[in-house]
Write a protein that holds these residues in place. Structure first.
Motif, mmCIF file in Angstrom:
data_model
loop_
_atom_site.group_PDB
_atom_site.id
_atom_site.type_symbol
_atom_site.label_atom_id
_atom_site.label_comp_id
_atom_site.label_asym_id
_atom_site.label_seq_id
_atom_site.Cartn_x
_atom_site.Cartn_y
_atom_site.Cartn_z
ATOM 1 N N ALA A 166 0.842 -1.203 0.000
ATOM 2 C CA ALA A 166 0.000 0.000 0.000
ATOM 3 C C ALA A 166 0.873 1.248 0.000
ATOM 4 N N PHE A 167 1.928 1.250 0.806
ATOM 5 C CA PHE A 167 2.843 2.395 0.858
ATOM 6 C C PHE A 167 3.441 2.661 -0.520
ATOM 7 N N ASP A 168 3.889 1.605 -1.194
ATOM 8 C CA ASP A 168 4.463 1.757 -2.535
ATOM 9 C C ASP A 168 3.437 2.329 -3.512
ATOM 10 N N TYR A 169 2.202 1.841 -3.436
ATOM 11 C CA TYR A 169 1.131 2.320 -4.312
ATOM 12 C C TYR A 169 0.859 3.802 -4.062
ATOM 13 N N LEU A 170 0.759 4.179 -2.785
ATOM 14 C CA LEU A 170 0.422 5.558 -2.445
ATOM 15 C C LEU A 170 1.538 6.545 -2.778
ATOM 16 N N THR A 171 2.774 6.128 -2.707
ATOM 17 C CA THR A 171 3.861 7.041 -3.080
ATOM 18 C C THR A 171 3.964 7.178 -4.594
ATOM 19 N N ALA A 172 3.589 6.144 -5.338
ATOM 20 C CA ALA A 172 3.737 6.179 -6.798
ATOM 21 C C ALA A 172 2.558 6.829 -7.519
ATOM 22 N N HIS A 173 1.339 6.424 -7.194
ATOM 23 C CA HIS A 173 0.158 6.924 -7.913
ATOM 24 C C HIS A 173 -1.104 6.804 -7.058
ATOM 25 N N PRO A 174 -1.224 7.652 -6.046
ATOM 26 C CA PRO A 174 -2.346 7.528 -5.109
ATOM 27 C C PRO A 174 -3.718 7.845 -5.700
ATOM 28 N N ALA A 175 -3.766 8.582 -6.784
ATOM 29 C CA ALA A 175 -5.053 8.960 -7.372
ATOM 30 C C ALA A 175 -5.379 8.116 -8.599
ATOM 31 N N LYS A 176 -4.832 6.910 -8.652
ATOM 32 C CA LYS A 176 -5.106 6.005 -9.769
ATOM 33 C C LYS A 176 -6.197 5.024 -9.356
ATOM 34 N N TYR A 177 -7.285 5.036 -10.093
ATOM 35 C CA TYR A 177 -8.416 4.157 -9.813
ATOM 36 C C TYR A 177 -8.058 2.711 -10.134
ATOM 37 N N ASP A 178 -8.359 1.821 -9.219
ATOM 38 C CA ASP A 178 -8.204 0.388 -9.407
ATOM 39 C C ASP A 178 -9.457 -0.249 -8.816
ATOM 40 N N PRO A 179 -10.355 -0.777 -9.645
ATOM 41 C CA PRO A 179 -11.648 -1.246 -9.138
ATOM 42 C C PRO A 179 -11.543 -2.331 -8.069
ATOM 43 N N ASP A 180 -10.447 -3.054 -8.030
ATOM 44 C CA ASP A 180 -10.294 -4.120 -7.045
ATOM 45 C C ASP A 180 -9.612 -3.663 -5.757
ATOM 46 N N ARG A 181 -8.919 -2.533 -5.792
ATOM 47 C CA ARG A 181 -8.101 -2.175 -4.641
ATOM 48 C C ARG A 181 -8.234 -0.721 -4.190
ATOM 49 N N CYS A 182 -8.410 0.212 -5.107
ATOM 50 C CA CYS A 182 -8.301 1.628 -4.751
ATOM 51 C C CYS A 182 -9.318 2.474 -5.520
ATOM 52 N N TYR A 183 -10.088 3.284 -4.787
ATOM 53 C CA TYR A 183 -11.106 4.105 -5.442
ATOM 54 C C TYR A 183 -11.500 5.271 -4.546
ATOM 55 N N ARG A 184 -12.121 6.284 -5.174
ATOM 56 C CA ARG A 184 -12.606 7.463 -4.440
ATOM 57 C C ARG A 184 -13.816 7.086 -3.609
ATOM 58 N N LEU A 185 -13.901 7.697 -2.459
ATOM 59 C CA LEU A 185 -15.107 7.570 -1.654
ATOM 60 C C LEU A 185 -16.134 8.554 -2.197
ATOM 61 N N ARG A 186 -17.399 8.319 -1.896
ATOM 62 C CA ARG A 186 -18.461 9.170 -2.408
ATOM 63 C C ARG A 186 -19.300 9.735 -1.279
ATOM 64 N N GLY A 187 -20.245 10.571 -1.672
ATOM 65 C CA GLY A 187 -21.196 11.125 -0.704
ATOM 66 C C GLY A 187 -20.507 11.991 0.336
ATOM 67 N N ASP A 188 -20.865 11.787 1.582
ATOM 68 C CA ASP A 188 -20.327 12.586 2.682
ATOM 69 C C ASP A 188 -18.828 12.395 2.867
ATOM 70 N N LEU A 189 -18.294 11.304 2.362
ATOM 71 C CA LEU A 189 -16.874 10.979 2.547
ATOM 72 C C LEU A 189 -16.013 11.374 1.343
#
Length: 128
Positions: free
Chosen positions: A45-68
């Motif tokens: 996770a640390f490696d992912y966040l330092t390299a490309h934290p705003a990259k959508y990955d439907p299985d692992r990483c995505y924007r929160l919606r609504g109030d969050l």
């Protein structure tokens, strides 16, 4: 400046990477708990966040919606993301994009680190 023997060496970041900061003491405690229970997954996770934290990955990483969807960091509303560390463990973080003109790297603020699935994302309005 001489360091003490046995002191861990912090990982340097590349010029294209993001710096990672804790957004709160609670996030730091959660990170410590995750480190104890899912060390290898947290390192990924640390490696992912330092390299490309705003990259959508439907299985692992995505924007929160609504109030969050956004979170206030240092008085600025930033987009908030979720990273699945394990099947239950989650990281929530805000992304402050790099400022090329000021030659400042991007920053990632860990807003929540949890060994269990956060209940707030169970509502469809806040999930993906």
């Amino acid at each position: 400046m001489a360091g003490k023997r046995g002191t861990p060496v912090p990982r340097p970041i590349k010029g294209t990477e993001y710096e990672i900061f804790f957004g709160s003491a609670a996030a730091q405690r959660g990170w410590t708990d995750l480190k104890a229970s899912a060390k290898n997954a947290l390192a990924d996770a640390f490696d992912y966040l330092t390299a490309h934290p705003a990259k959508y990955d439907p299985d692992r990483c995505y924007r929160l919606r609504g109030d969050l969807e956004t979170v206030l960091v240092n008085g600025e509303a930033l987009p908030q993301w979720q990273y699945k560390v394990t099947d239950g463990a989650r990281l929530w973080y805000a992304v402050d994009e790099p400022n090329a003109k000021a030659k400042e790297p991007g920053r990632v603020y860990i807003t929540r680190a949890a060994t269990g699935h956060p209940n707030e994302t169970d509502s469809k309005k806040n999930f993906r």
